[in-house]
Scaffold this motif. Structure first.
Motif, PDB file in Angstrom:
ATOM      1  N   ALA A  60      -2.393  30.867   1.361  1.00  0.00           N
ATOM      2  CA  ALA A  60      -3.259  29.786   1.523  1.00  0.00           C
ATOM      3  C   ALA A  60      -2.830  28.932   2.574  1.00  0.00           C
ATOM      4  CB  ALA A  60      -3.302  29.003   0.266  1.00  0.00           C
ATOM      5  N   ASP A  61      -1.636  28.714   3.153  1.00  0.00           N
ATOM      6  CA  ASP A  61      -1.218  28.012   4.430  1.00  0.00           C
ATOM      7  C   ASP A  61      -1.214  29.200   5.479  1.00  0.00           C
ATOM      8  OD1 ASP A  61      -0.677  25.743   2.563  1.00  0.00           O
ATOM      9  OD2 ASP A  61       0.645  26.888   1.594  1.00  0.00           O
ATOM     10  N   TYR A  63      -2.066  31.506   8.582  1.00  0.00           N
ATOM     11  CA  TYR A  63      -3.213  32.021   9.795  1.00  0.00           C
ATOM     12  C   TYR A  63      -2.556  32.968  10.705  1.00  0.00           C
ATOM     13  CZ  TYR A  63      -5.510  27.618   7.866  1.00  0.00           C
ATOM     14  OH  TYR A  63      -5.770  26.603   7.330  1.00  0.00           O
ATOM     15  N   ASP A  86     -12.376  31.382   5.060  1.00  0.00           N
ATOM     16  CA  ASP A  86     -11.286  30.429   4.420  1.00  0.00           C
ATOM     17  C   ASP A  86     -11.343  30.149   2.866  1.00  0.00           C
ATOM     18  OD1 ASP A  86      -9.896  29.977   7.064  1.00  0.00           O
ATOM     19  OD2 ASP A  86     -11.683  28.656   7.658  1.00  0.00           O
ATOM     20  N   ARG A  91      -7.875  27.792   2.045  1.00  0.00           N
ATOM     21  CA  ARG A  91      -7.300  26.900   3.012  1.00  0.00           C
ATOM     22  C   ARG A  91      -8.342  26.334   3.951  1.00  0.00           C
ATOM     23  NH1 ARG A  91      -6.191  31.896   6.969  1.00  0.00           N
ATOM     24  NH2 ARG A  91      -8.039  32.271   7.600  1.00  0.00           N
ATOM     25  N   ARG A 124      -1.661  20.867   5.473  1.00  0.00           N
ATOM     26  CA  ARG A 124      -2.865  20.193   5.849  1.00  0.00           C
ATOM     27  C   ARG A 124      -3.025  19.215   7.296  1.00  0.00           C
ATOM     28  NH1 ARG A 124      -7.246  22.454   2.855  1.00  0.00           N
ATOM     29  NH2 ARG A 124      -6.320  23.224   1.043  1.00  0.00           N
TER      30      ARG A 124
END
Length: 137
Positions: A60-61, A63, A86, A91, A124
């Motif tokens: 979820a963090d 990329y 996403d 995310r 974030r």
């Protein structure tokens, strides 16, 4: 008490509070399929290169960042190339082509990568937890 001592005590309190803070990876069940057990384990066991007791966090963090730039002054810039949706990953959206300056102490050169992509783990606020460069670098 003099001002320097008060500031020193305050800094020690802040450092102690931050040292006791844990960062939890967000597991949204996206790896519950038994076929993904090894991948789930890999994400969970991946640790920050500059703080091996702390997780890089999870999918979820993460990329994909298969492109990068190395500047003449030694900065490393990861470029997001991830076209995945996403929402299922829970995310924040980041556009393809987004450039993120990666601190040198956040680059993991010593880790296998079963995903087959360069991966950048971001909070974030776009602070880098870890960056695994694309294979072959």
């Amino acid at each position: 008490m003099d001002r320097k001592r008060v500031i020193g005590i305050a800094l020690n309190v802040v450092i102690a509070l931050l040292a006791g803070t844990t960062i939890n990876a967000r597991d949204l069940g996206q790896w519950d399929d038994p076929a993904n057990a090894d991948l789930k384990k890999w994400y969970r066991e991946l640790k920050q290169p500059d703080n091996p007791a702390v997780s890089c966090c999870g999918e979820a963090d993460a990329y994909w960042a298969d492109a990068f730039e190395a500047t003449t002054d030694g900065q490393y810039i990861a470029i997001i190339t991830d076209p995945r949706d996403d929402e299922p990953l829970g995310r924040r959206h980041r556009d393809i082509g987004t450039r993120i300056v990666v601190p040198k102490n956040k680059i993991k050169w010593n880790e296998g990568n079963p995903v087959g992509h360069g991966i950048i783990f971001l909070n974030r606020a776009d602070s880098v937890f870890c960056y695994l460069p694309p294979l072959g670098i």
